[in-house]
Design a protein around this motif. Structure first.
Motif, mmCIF file in Angstrom:
data_model
loop_
_atom_site.group_PDB
_atom_site.id
_atom_site.type_symbol
_atom_site.label_atom_id
_atom_site.label_comp_id
_atom_site.label_asym_id
_atom_site.label_seq_id
_atom_site.Cartn_x
_atom_site.Cartn_y
_atom_site.Cartn_z
ATOM 1 N N ARG A 30 59.117 -21.169 -44.869
ATOM 2 C CA ARG A 30 58.927 -20.063 -45.811
ATOM 3 C C ARG A 30 59.334 -20.470 -47.225
ATOM 4 O O ARG A 30 58.677 -20.107 -48.197
ATOM 5 C CB ARG A 30 59.747 -18.850 -45.381
ATOM 6 C CG ARG A 30 59.147 -18.051 -44.238
ATOM 7 C CD ARG A 30 59.938 -16.768 -44.021
ATOM 8 N NE ARG A 30 59.516 -16.086 -42.823
ATOM 9 C CZ ARG A 30 58.451 -15.310 -42.729
ATOM 10 N NH1 ARG A 30 57.687 -15.143 -43.795
ATOM 11 N NH2 ARG A 30 58.135 -14.704 -41.602
ATOM 12 N N HIS A 421 59.062 -9.466 -61.509
ATOM 13 C CA HIS A 421 59.791 -8.778 -60.447
ATOM 14 C C HIS A 421 61.282 -9.033 -60.554
ATOM 15 O O HIS A 421 62.099 -8.133 -60.351
ATOM 16 C CB HIS A 421 59.273 -9.235 -59.087
ATOM 17 C CG HIS A 421 59.879 -8.490 -57.942
ATOM 18 N ND1 HIS A 421 61.094 -8.836 -57.387
ATOM 19 C CD2 HIS A 421 59.465 -7.399 -57.261
ATOM 20 C CE1 HIS A 421 61.388 -8.003 -56.419
ATOM 21 N NE2 HIS A 421 60.423 -7.122 -56.321
ATOM 22 N N LEU A 531 57.392 -6.875 -52.525
ATOM 23 C CA LEU A 531 56.916 -6.127 -51.372
ATOM 24 C C LEU A 531 55.555 -6.638 -50.921
ATOM 25 O O LEU A 531 54.777 -7.171 -51.719
ATOM 26 C CB LEU A 531 56.817 -4.644 -51.730
ATOM 27 C CG LEU A 531 58.099 -3.978 -52.250
ATOM 28 C CD1 LEU A 531 57.819 -2.533 -52.640
ATOM 29 C CD2 LEU A 531 59.207 -4.044 -51.221
ATOM 30 N N SER A 532 55.280 -6.468 -49.654
ATOM 31 C CA SER A 532 53.943 -6.761 -49.140
ATOM 32 C C SER A 532 52.980 -5.714 -49.675
ATOM 33 O O SER A 532 53.405 -4.649 -50.147
ATOM 34 C CB SER A 532 53.958 -6.745 -47.619
ATOM 35 O OG SER A 532 54.202 -5.423 -47.145
ATOM 36 N N PRO A 533 51.655 -5.947 -49.606
ATOM 37 C CA PRO A 533 50.705 -4.943 -50.101
ATOM 38 C C PRO A 533 50.895 -3.573 -49.471
ATOM 39 O O PRO A 533 50.824 -2.549 -50.161
ATOM 40 C CB PRO A 533 49.343 -5.556 -49.751
ATOM 41 C CG PRO A 533 49.586 -7.039 -49.772
ATOM 42 C CD PRO A 533 50.980 -7.207 -49.243
ATOM 43 N N ALA A 534 51.152 -3.532 -48.151
ATOM 44 C CA ALA A 534 51.346 -2.240 -47.492
ATOM 45 C C ALA A 534 52.631 -1.569 -47.984
ATOM 46 O O ALA A 534 52.651 -0.362 -48.263
ATOM 47 C CB ALA A 534 51.393 -2.425 -45.978
ATOM 48 N N GLU A 535 53.703 -2.352 -48.107
ATOM 49 C CA GLU A 535 54.965 -1.798 -48.605
ATOM 50 C C GLU A 535 54.836 -1.338 -50.054
ATOM 51 O O GLU A 535 55.399 -0.317 -50.445
ATOM 52 C CB GLU A 535 56.074 -2.837 -48.483
ATOM 53 C CG GLU A 535 56.445 -3.185 -47.046
ATOM 54 C CD GLU A 535 57.383 -4.388 -46.974
ATOM 55 O OE1 GLU A 535 58.117 -4.508 -45.990
ATOM 56 O OE2 GLU A 535 57.360 -5.211 -47.907
ATOM 57 N N GLN A 536 54.067 -2.100 -50.851
ATOM 58 C CA GLN A 536 53.892 -1.730 -52.249
ATOM 59 C C GLN A 536 53.117 -0.424 -52.382
ATOM 60 O O GLN A 536 53.395 0.399 -53.265
ATOM 61 C CB GLN A 536 53.163 -2.843 -53.007
ATOM 62 C CG GLN A 536 53.067 -2.625 -54.502
ATOM 63 C CD GLN A 536 54.429 -2.549 -55.164
ATOM 64 O OE1 GLN A 536 55.153 -3.543 -55.226
ATOM 65 N NE2 GLN A 536 54.800 -1.384 -55.664
ATOM 66 N N PRO A 737 50.531 -20.194 -50.683
ATOM 67 C CA PRO A 737 51.143 -18.886 -50.413
ATOM 68 C C PRO A 737 52.179 -18.982 -49.311
ATOM 69 O O PRO A 737 52.118 -19.845 -48.433
ATOM 70 C CB PRO A 737 49.942 -18.031 -49.979
ATOM 71 C CG PRO A 737 48.949 -19.017 -49.444
ATOM 72 C CD PRO A 737 49.124 -20.258 -50.259
ATOM 73 N N ASP A 740 52.626 -15.823 -43.546
ATOM 74 C CA ASP A 740 53.057 -14.593 -42.892
ATOM 75 C C ASP A 740 53.603 -14.915 -41.501
ATOM 76 O O ASP A 740 53.589 -16.068 -41.057
ATOM 77 C CB ASP A 740 51.914 -13.583 -42.810
ATOM 78 C CG ASP A 740 50.692 -14.145 -42.079
ATOM 79 O OD1 ASP A 740 50.847 -15.079 -41.259
ATOM 80 O OD2 ASP A 740 49.574 -13.652 -42.325
ATOM 81 N N ASP A 741 54.091 -13.902 -40.805
ATOM 82 C CA ASP A 741 54.738 -14.125 -39.510
ATOM 83 C C ASP A 741 53.786 -14.738 -38.492
ATOM 84 O O ASP A 741 54.173 -15.604 -37.699
ATOM 85 C CB ASP A 741 55.290 -12.799 -38.974
ATOM 86 C CG ASP A 741 56.450 -12.287 -39.812
ATOM 87 O OD1 ASP A 741 57.057 -13.104 -40.535
ATOM 88 O OD2 ASP A 741 56.741 -11.077 -39.755
#
Length: 851
Positions: A30, A421, A531-536, A737, A740-741
Motif C-alpha cells: 500500500r 487534503h 476518502l474513497s469515492p463512496a465515502e466522499q 494508484p 484496493d483490498d
C-alpha cells in the motif's frame, strides 16, 4: 528463548520479506504501490524491485524529516549497525529523551517500507538507499559528515600513514591496515580523543569548529599554515585531492558529541493558531462565501451561455479572454482563472468540438442549476478536492518557457490533491474557530516531506498549500481562515477538539480576529486520510445538510425605486432572476443586487417576445413597492415605438407605415453608411445586412424590430449554446494508484504462490540450482514423472509457459493424466487446474521434507 530456538537472522531483504505476515506485506504494497506494477512473481523479485533506484527514491521522497534523518544516520553508520549505535548517532552523548522516544517508530516505518531490514542487532539499510544517502565529494550528505578514516586513507602511501600514527602518539605497526584500525580506534575513544585535543593549538581547534557541521571539506596550500600542519600531522584532517582536505567522520562525531545531525527533529512542528473566532461567525462567513462562489460560477456560465471564448490552437484561453472574464466577474485575473478551472473540473464547461472551437456550457450545467444551492456547492468542492489541475500556475512558464494558460495543457500537478487534503486536515486538528498561521502550516508540510524541495520557501508544495488556503476561503470551506463545520464534514473529520475553560485553550474572543494567548498550543492534530469515492459522497451530502440552513432563502420579490432601479435584497428565485436579467441591467452587486431599467434593456425584453402588458404584470406581481410612474412610462414609450419600423432581408430593407419617419431617417447624416434608398413611400432598401441595419437604426435612436420572410415580427431570445455531453477531466495520479483490498489480496496470493514454487526444496540432481530457472526435461520423462506422481500422490515442481508466452514455476499434485492434459491440484493457485503437457517445460521431484 535459547540460541537454538531463536529464529535465524535474515541474510537478505528477500528472506526478511519472507518472514512477514500478509498484514505487513500488505502495508508495504500500500505504501509503495509501484512494487506491484506489475505483480512480482515471488518475494525474491519483490525484494529486487524494492531495491531499484527509482523505487527507493520514491520511497525516500515520502518520508518525514525525522524518519529521513534516521535513514541518513544509518547511511553513515557501520553496515550492519546495532540499534544502540543508531540511537547514539540520533540522540548523541546526552541521550535526548524525545529522540529516544521517537526512534522506534521511525525505524518501524523504515522497516515497513522495506528500506531497512534485519534485527536490532544487525540493522541494514538497503544498498541503493545507502548509496543515495552516504556522503561523497560529489553528493555531500545532509548530515554534513565526511568519509571515514579508512575511506579517506584508501589511496595514501603506507609511509605517510605510519607518520600520522606516530604523530598521534600511537605505536607504529607493520602494515597500513592495522595502522588505520589503530587510528580509527583512537578517534572513536572519547577519553583519548579528548586528551589529544587538549594539546591542540587554539587556532587549530577553530579550524575543526568551522568544519565540524559541514561541509567537511576545505582548501589548503602547498605549504599549510602551522595550525593546519598540526591537524594534518595527526590525521585530524586528511588529504583527499591536491589542495583539498577533509575532516574524518570519526573526528567530527567526537566533536559533535556523537550526533549525526546538528538538530534532530523527532517532533513535528505544531500548527499554531493565529486567531480565533466564534464558530458561528466562521460558519456564517463561510456560508456567505459559498453563496458568492455559486453566484460567481453562474455568472461565468451565463456570460458564456451563447458560446464562450475561442479555444487557442494549443488549447486554453487567451490572455485577452481571461482579462475579459476577470472584468465580467469583477475579480483579479488569478481568481478568474480559479473559477474557470473549477467549472471545468466540475464538468460544467468544455470545448464544443466545432470547427471554430469555442468554450461553452455542458448539458451537465443545466442539471447543476436545478439542484438546491447546498448541493450545487457540494458538487463544486467535491470536484475541487481531487483535482490535479492547478489554477495558481496560470500565467507562469513551463519547461519550454511557454506561458501556461487557463484551461490549457501543462497545469496538472499530481501532488495537488495530497497537499490540499493535508492542509485541510491540519486545519481540522485546530480548535473550533481557530485560524492557522500560514507559515506554521508550511513548516509542518516541509517537515512531513523534506525531500520535495522543501528547503525553499517557494517550492511547489508550499505554493500549493498557499493556494489551498486561499481557494478554500473563496469556496466557503473556511471562513476567516478557520475550517467551517460543513468544511469539517466534507473531510469526514470528527468534531473539533474541545477547548479547556480553565485557560489551557483559547478563551472565547471578544470579537473576530482576537489573538490567541501566548501559552496556547493547539490540540493534537487529526490524522485524516483521503476518502474513497463512496465515502466522499456520504461526507459531501453531510456537508450540504449542514450548509443548507446557513444559506439565504431565494426571494420572490424585488423593491422598485423611482430612479428606474430595482433592489433585490437577497438571492432571487430562478424564474424571477432570469426574467429580471433580461428586463434590466445589473448595476451593482453585494449583499443586495441593484438592477437598472433602460430603454435598451426594455427593448431587449420586448425582442424576447414580451409585451408591454406582460412587463407591467410581471413587475406588479414581484414588487413589494408600487411600480413607479417613470418605469411605467419607460415601458410604454419603448413599447409604442417598438416594431414601428420593420427590417427584413433585401439585402436588407426597412418599412414603416409612417413615411415621415422614413424621411427623417434619410435626412439623418448618420444613415449615410447604411446605403439607404427609397423603394416606395413606406419602404427603404439598404446595402448592409439586416443585423447591421438593426444596429445602425438603434444607434440613431429608433426602435426597429426584425421581421421574418412572412412579415411577422421575429422574437429574439438568448440562444443557449451547449457542448455535446462531456465528462469532467480525470485527475492525473502521482505514480501507480494505491491498490484496493481486492487487488491487494490477489497480489499477495500470487506472490506467496510464486514464492512457494520458487523456494520449494528439490531432490538433489533433479532440478537446476540457479534461482528462477525453470526445470527442463524431455516429453517422455515429463509424462512418466507425472504419471508416477498420480500413483504415489506426491507433489511436483513444474515449469509452465502459458498461451501468452509467460513462464512461471508451480507446485502441483497430479490427479490424472489423459488426452495430453494433466489435471492437478495447484498449490500455488490453491485450486484444481488442467495443464497441457506440451506447455510444461519440465518437472522435478520435491524433497521429502518439502512443505
Amino acid at each position: 528463548m535459547s540460541t537454538e530456538d531463536r529464529p535465524a537472522a535474515p541474510r537478505s531483504l528477500a528472506e526478511a520479506l519472507r518472514g512477514r505476515d500478509d498484514v505487513s506485506l500488505g502495508a508495504l504494497l500500500r505504501s509503495r504501490p509501484d512494487l506491484i506494477t506489475p505483480v512480482p512473481t515471488d518475494l525474491t523479485q519483490l525484494a529486487t524491485r524494492a531495491g531499484t533506484r527509482a523505487s527507493v527514491v520514491r520511497a525516500l521522497d515520502r518520508l518525514d524529516r525525522f524518519t529521513l534523518q534516521t535513514a541518513q544516520a544509518l547511511a553513515v553508520a557501520a553496515d550492519p549497525a546495532t540499534y544502540d549505535e543508531l540511537l547514539g548517532l540520533m540522540a548523541g552523548d546526552d541521550a535526548d529523551p524525545a529522540v529516544a522516544q521517537a526512534l522506534p517508530h521511525a525505524l518501524g516505518v523504515l522497516r515497513e517500507q522495506a528500506l531497512v531490514w534485519g534485527g536490532d542487532d544487525r540493522l541494514r539499510l538497503v544498498r541503493t538507499a545507502r548509496e543515495l544517502l552516504a556522503p561523497s565529494p560529489q553528493h555531500p550528505s545532509p548530515t554534513g559528515l565526511g568519509p571515514t578514516v579508512q575511506e579517506a586513507t584508501a589511496g595514501m602511501s603506507p609511509g605517510r600513514i605510519q607518520e600520522i600514527v606516530t604523530a598521534a602518539g600511537l605505536p607504529s605497526t607493520h602494515d597500513s591496515v592495522s595502522a588505520v584500525t589503530s587510528l580509527t580506534e583512537l578517534f572513536t575513544d572519547r577519553r583519548r580523543m579528548a586528551a589529544l585535543l587538549t594539546e591542540a593549538p587554539a587556532d587549530s581547534l577553530d579550524v575543526l569548529e568551522r568544519l565540524v557541521w559541514g561541509p567537511p571539506y576545505g582548501q589548503v596550500t602547498a605549504d599549510p599554515a602551522p595550525r593546519l600542519r598540526w591537524l594534518l600531522d595527526r590525521g585530524l584532517l586528511l588529504p583527499t585531492a591536491p589542495g583539498t582536505v577533509v575532516l574524518p567522520r570519526e573526528v567530527a562525531l567526537h566533536l559533535r558529541r556523537g550526533l549525526a545531525h546538528r538538530t534532530p527533529e523527532p517532533v513535528p512542528p505544531a500548527v499554531e493558531a493565529a486567531a480565533v473566532h466564534r464558530p458561528q461567525v466562521v460558519d456564517s462567513t463561510a456560508a456567505g462565501q459559498a453563496y458568492t462562489a455559486l453566484a460567481t460560477v453562474e455568472e461565468l456560465l451565463k456570460d458564456w451561455d451563447e458560446g464562450g471564448p475561442a479555444v487557442l490552437r494549443a488549447g486554453g484561453l487567451s490572455v485577452r479572454d481571461l482579462k475579459r472574464t476577470a472584468v465580467a466577474l469583477d475579480v483579479p485575473e488569478p481568481v478568474a482563472a480559479f473559477w474557470v478551472e473549477l467549472a471545468y473540473a466540475a464538468g460544467l464547461i468544455a470545448p464544443d468540438g466545432e470547427a471554430d472551437e469555442r468554450y461553452a456550457a455542458t448539458p451537465a450545467y443545466d442539471e447543476w442549476r436545478e439542484l438546491p444551492a447546498a448541493e450545487r456547492w457540494s458538487r463544486l468542492v467535491t470536484a475541487w478536492l481531487p483535482a490535479t489541475r492547478t489554477a495558481g500556475l496560470v500565467g507562469g512558464r513551463d519547461a519550454k518557457d511557454r506561458t501556461l494558460s487557463a484551461l490549457g495543457p501543462g497545469l496538472d500537478r499530481s501532488a495537488a490533491p495530497e497537499v490540499r487534503h493535508r492542509v485541510l486536515a491540519l486545519l481540522a486538528g485546530l480548535p473550533e474557530g481557530a485560524a492557522p498561521a500560514a507559515e506554521s502550516v508550511l513548516a509542518r508540510l516541509r517537515w512531513e516531506r523534506p525531500l520535495r524541495g522543501a528547503q525553499h520557501e517557494d517550492d511547489l508544495r508550499s505554493r500549493l498549500a498557499r493556494w489551498t488556503l486561499s481557494e478554500a476561503e473563496l469556496l466557503g470551506v473556511t471562513g476567516r481562515g478557520a475550517l467551517s463545520a460543513h468544511g469539517r464534514a466534507l473531510l469526514g473529520a470528527p468534531a473539533a477538539p474541545a477547548q479547556s475553560p480553565e485557560g489551557s485553550g483559547p478563551a472565547a474572543p471578544s470579537g473576530p480576529g482576537d489573538k490567541l494567548p501566548v501559552h496556547h498550543r493547539p490540540a493534537p492534530l487529526t490524522h485524516l486520510v483521503p476518502l474513497s469515492p463512496a465515502e466522499q459522497a456520504v461526507a459531501s451530502a453531510a456537508a450540504a445538510r449542514l450548509l443548507t440552513p446557513l444559506l439565504p432563502e431565494p426571494l420572490d420579490h424585488v423593491l422598485l425605486q423611482a430612479d428606474l432601479t430595482a433592489v433585490a435584497p437577497g438571492p432571487l428565485r430562478r424564474p424571477l432572476a432570469d426574467m429580471l436579467g433580461v428586463l434590466a441591467d445589473v448595476e451593482s452587486k453585494g449583499g443586495a443586487t441593484v438592477y437598472r431599467f433602460t430603454p435598451g434593456s426594455v427593448r431587449r425584453a420586448l425582442d424576447a417576445g414580451q409585451s408591454a402588458s406582460d412587463l407591467h404584470a410581471f413587475l406588479a406581481a414581484h414588487s413589494r413597492t408600487p411600480v413607479p410612474q417613470p418605469l411605467t412610462y419607460l415601458i410604454d414609450d419603448v413599447a409604442r415605438r417598438h416594431g414601428h419600423l420593420r427590417v427584413g432581408a433585401a439585402s436588407a430593407y426597412v418599412r414603416c407605415d409612417d413615411d415621415a419617419v422614413l424621411n427623417e431617417i434619410l435626412a439623418d447624416k448618420r444613415a449615410a453608411g447604411l446605403g439607404l434608398r427609397r423603394l416606395a413611400p413606406t419602404v427603404l432598401a439598404a446595402q448592409t445586412d439586416p443585423a447591421g441595419l438593426l444596429e445602425g437604426l438603434r444607434a440613431m435612436g429608433f426602435a426597429p424590430a426584425a421581421e421574418s420572410a412572412e412579415g411577422d415580427v421575429l422574437i429574439t431570445r438568448a440562444h443557449a449554446h451547449r457542448t455535446p455531453p462531456r465528462t469532467a477531466p480525470e485527475p492525473v495520479p502521482e505514480g501507480p494508484p494505491v491498490p484496493d483490498d481486492t487487488l491487494l489480496a490477489a497480489a499477495l496470493r500470487a506472490i506467496r504462490a510464486g514464492d512457494l514454487a520458487s523456494t520449494a526444496p528439490r531432490k538433489p540432481g533433479t532440478a537446476p540450482e540457479a534461482n528462477g530457472e525453470l526445470p527442463r526435461t524431455g516429453a517422455a520423462e515429463t509424462l512418466a514423472t507425472v504419471q508416477a506422481a498420480v500413483l504415489t500422490g506426491e507433489a511436483l515442481w513444474i515449469g509452465y509457459v502459458n498461451a501468452e508466452g509467460a513462464a512461471s514455476q508451480r507446485v502441483i499434485a497430479p490427479i490424472r493424466v489423459e488426452g495430453g492434459f494433466v489435471t492437478a491440484y495447484d498449490h500455488t493457485a490453491d485450486e484444481v487446474r488442467t495443464y497441457p503437457l506440451h506447455r510444461i517445460t519440465g518437472v522435478a521431484e520435491l524433497a521429502d521434507d518439502a512443505g
